[in-house]
Design a protein around this motif. Structure first.
Motif, PDB file in Angstrom:
ATOM      1  N   ASP A 309      20.544  -9.119  -4.508  1.00  0.00           N
ATOM      2  CA  ASP A 309      20.149  -9.786  -3.259  1.00  0.00           C
ATOM      3  C   ASP A 309      19.790 -11.248  -3.506  1.00  0.00           C
ATOM      4  O   ASP A 309      20.156 -12.126  -2.716  1.00  0.00           O
ATOM      5  N   VAL A 310      19.072 -11.507  -4.597  1.00  0.00           N
ATOM      6  CA  VAL A 310      18.714 -12.891  -4.923  1.00  0.00           C
ATOM      7  C   VAL A 310      19.965 -13.692  -5.284  1.00  0.00           C
ATOM      8  O   VAL A 310      20.103 -14.868  -4.906  1.00  0.00           O
ATOM      9  N   ASP A 312      22.803 -13.264  -4.055  1.00  0.00           N
ATOM     10  CA  ASP A 312      23.505 -13.521  -2.796  1.00  0.00           C
ATOM     11  C   ASP A 312      22.803 -14.560  -1.925  1.00  0.00           C
ATOM     12  O   ASP A 312      23.290 -14.858  -0.821  1.00  0.00           O
ATOM     13  N   GLY A 313      21.672 -15.076  -2.394  1.00  0.00           N
ATOM     14  CA  GLY A 313      21.014 -16.158  -1.665  1.00  0.00           C
ATOM     15  C   GLY A 313      19.699 -15.802  -1.016  1.00  0.00           C
ATOM     16  O   GLY A 313      19.061 -16.666  -0.398  1.00  0.00           O
ATOM     17  N   LEU A 314      19.239 -14.551  -1.147  1.00  0.00           N
ATOM     18  CA  LEU A 314      17.985 -14.140  -0.527  1.00  0.00           C
ATOM     19  C   LEU A 314      16.816 -14.543  -1.419  1.00  0.00           C
ATOM     20  O   LEU A 314      16.924 -14.535  -2.650  1.00  0.00           O
ATOM     21  N   ALA A 315      15.711 -14.907  -0.813  1.00  0.00           N
ATOM     22  CA  ALA A 315      14.514 -15.241  -1.587  1.00  0.00           C
ATOM     23  C   ALA A 315      13.983 -13.983  -2.275  1.00  0.00           C
ATOM     24  O   ALA A 315      14.152 -12.860  -1.785  1.00  0.00           O
ATOM     25  N   ARG A 318      11.624 -11.898  -0.139  1.00  0.00           N
ATOM     26  CA  ARG A 318      12.317 -11.147   0.907  1.00  0.00           C
ATOM     27  C   ARG A 318      13.116  -9.994   0.317  1.00  0.00           C
ATOM     28  O   ARG A 318      13.225  -8.915   0.914  1.00  0.00           O
ATOM     29  N   ALA A 319      13.683 -10.205  -0.877  1.00  0.00           N
ATOM     30  CA  ALA A 319      14.452  -9.138  -1.519  1.00  0.00           C
ATOM     31  C   ALA A 319      13.556  -7.960  -1.887  1.00  0.00           C
ATOM     32  O   ALA A 319      13.937  -6.793  -1.725  1.00  0.00           O
ATOM     33  N   ARG A 322      12.462  -5.730   1.117  1.00  0.00           N
ATOM     34  CA  ARG A 322      13.457  -4.810   1.677  1.00  0.00           C
ATOM     35  C   ARG A 322      13.382  -3.422   1.046  1.00  0.00           C
ATOM     36  O   ARG A 322      14.032  -2.493   1.505  1.00  0.00           O
ATOM     37  N   GLU A 338       7.236 -19.522  -3.726  1.00  0.00           N
ATOM     38  CA  GLU A 338       8.531 -20.075  -3.316  1.00  0.00           C
ATOM     39  C   GLU A 338       8.368 -21.235  -2.355  1.00  0.00           C
ATOM     40  O   GLU A 338       9.104 -22.227  -2.424  1.00  0.00           O
TER      41      GLU A 338
END
Length: 400
Positions: A309-310, A312-315, A318-319, A322, A338
């Motif tokens: 997920d990280v 792919d651009g997710l913080a 936030r990852a 989920r 962050e």
């Protein structure tokens, strides 16, 4: 003059080995080249004997936690003092354990042959975890190998302290269990039958508890060898079961549901991740290496998904959000880091706070082990004492 053991290649590519007397390693390499050979490794003959005595030490096993702490701390100290890498490796190898000395010698040979410190460690140092090699490589790229080694030394020493704390706390209960079981078995097998046999010969009727104990004593005495073999077989079956991937995965999933197991994993993961990011390793690469150091398969799978997920651009916060099971505290701290650009600092702070909390919980659990062992064994001894005393009471009533 010092005698050096060397390996070199000739014009046809064939490897040649031999001994050469020279003033130092550089002179030895010059002498080898004068023979028309290309030197591969050059080392004092006495030091090479360490690897010859136990050649598998360098290549087949990991460093102990103590050796890892010594290596990282002393290398950091020497490099901070301006000592060259090859000189530091020689100094450390001269006073280290045979395992570490052989490793230092192999790494030093590769450095002298032109390899970088991180490349030499990666080629020779199978005793190092991936995150250590990644950290040192990143430190070299950033020109801060000593600072990285300091971080690694702090991390290794903290793990060693935690392990020693747990082991020391468990020593007394373990000794108590072993000694108590030996005493109980000795009483059941040797003392109880003789005492009760005297009472039975006097015509005293044995109480139910005594008869149960006698039956258990006869069973243990008559099947002691079978019981030992059964215990060994059970242990072997348990080891084989742990090697089964399906059973291991199910067990790891069960452990991952426990709050204590999740805390252990997150302390290890965030501590390693903090060390890597503080050393200048990119976040995704650091997460990949930190995930590889986690021992729980279920946790490693979840953290692998978080890493993707990280990537792919997710913080990171936030990852983690989920997925279930992660402490809201870490999500909040990482989101703050962050936002402020201090993610490595927040990771390190969280890892330290959770490590202290984990130590307190482990000490509490270990503290409960001792009284539970004492109460359990005390109950067993009490039953045996009652099994012996009750016939005595009955015998006195017969006499009166």
């Amino acid at each position: 003059m010092t005698r050096f053991r060397y390996s070199a290649t000739d014009a046809t590519g064939r490897v040649r080995r031999g001994l050469l007397d020279a003033a130092d390693a550089q002179a030895a390499r010059g002498g080898i080249r004068q023979k028309g050979l290309l030197p591969l490794t050059v080392s004092p003959a006495r030091e090479w004997s360490l690897a010859e005595i136990a050649p598998d030490l360098r290549r087949n096993r990991k460093l102990s936690q103590s050796d890892l702490s010594i290596f990282t701390r002393q290398m950091a100290t020497l490099l901070n003092s301006g000592v060259q890498v090859e000189t530091a490796l020689a100094a450390l190898g001269a006073q280290a354990t045979p395992r570490l000395a052989a490793l230092c010698q192999g790494v030093r040979n590769r450095v002298l042959d032109g390899s970088s410190f991180s490349a030499a460690l990666r080629a020779e140092g199978r005793g190092f975890d991936r995150y250590i090699l990644t950290s040192i490589e990143a430190g070299e790229r950033a020109g801060r190998p000593a600072a990285v080694l300091n971080h690694l030394a702090d991390h290794a020493e903290a793990q060693q302290r935690n392990r020693q704390t747990v082991l020391l706390a468990l020593i007394y209960p373990a000794i108590l269990i072993v000694v108590s079981l030996a005493v109980v078995i000795g009483l059941l097998v040797f003392l109880l039958p003789d005492i009760v046999r005297v009472f039975a010969a006097r015509g005293a009727e044995l109480p139910p508890l005594t008869r149960v104990m006698i039956g258990f004593s006869d069973f243990v005495s008559g099947n002691l060898l079978l019981l030992l073999l059964g215990a060994l077989a059970f242990g072997g079956a348990a080891m084989l079961a742990l090697r089964d991937q399906g059973l291991r995965s199910r067990a790891h999933r069960c452990f991952w549901r426990l709050a204590l197991a999740r805390q252990v994993v997150m302390v290890q993961f965030t501590g390693t991740l903090a060390t890597l990011t503080q050393s200048g390793v990119p976040l995704v690469e650091a997460m990949t290496s930190a995930t590889a150091t986690v021992g729980n398969d279920a946790a490693r799978q979840v953290l692998g998904t978080v890493t993707q997920d990280v990537r792919d651009g997710l913080a990171l916060s936030r990852a983690l959000e989920r997925h279930r099971g992660f402490d809201p505290m870490i999500i909040t701290m990482l989101a703050s880091g962050e936002a402020s650009g201090t993610l490595p600092v927040m990771l390190d702070r969280y890892a330290q706070d959770q490590a202290l909390s984990l130590q307190a919980r482990v000490k509490t659990l270990i503290g409960l082990v001792e009284p539970m062992v004492l109460l359990s064994l005390g109950g067993v001894v009490m039953l045996m004492v009652l099994a012996i005393l009750m016939p005595i009471v009955n015998l006195n009533s017969l006499v009166t």
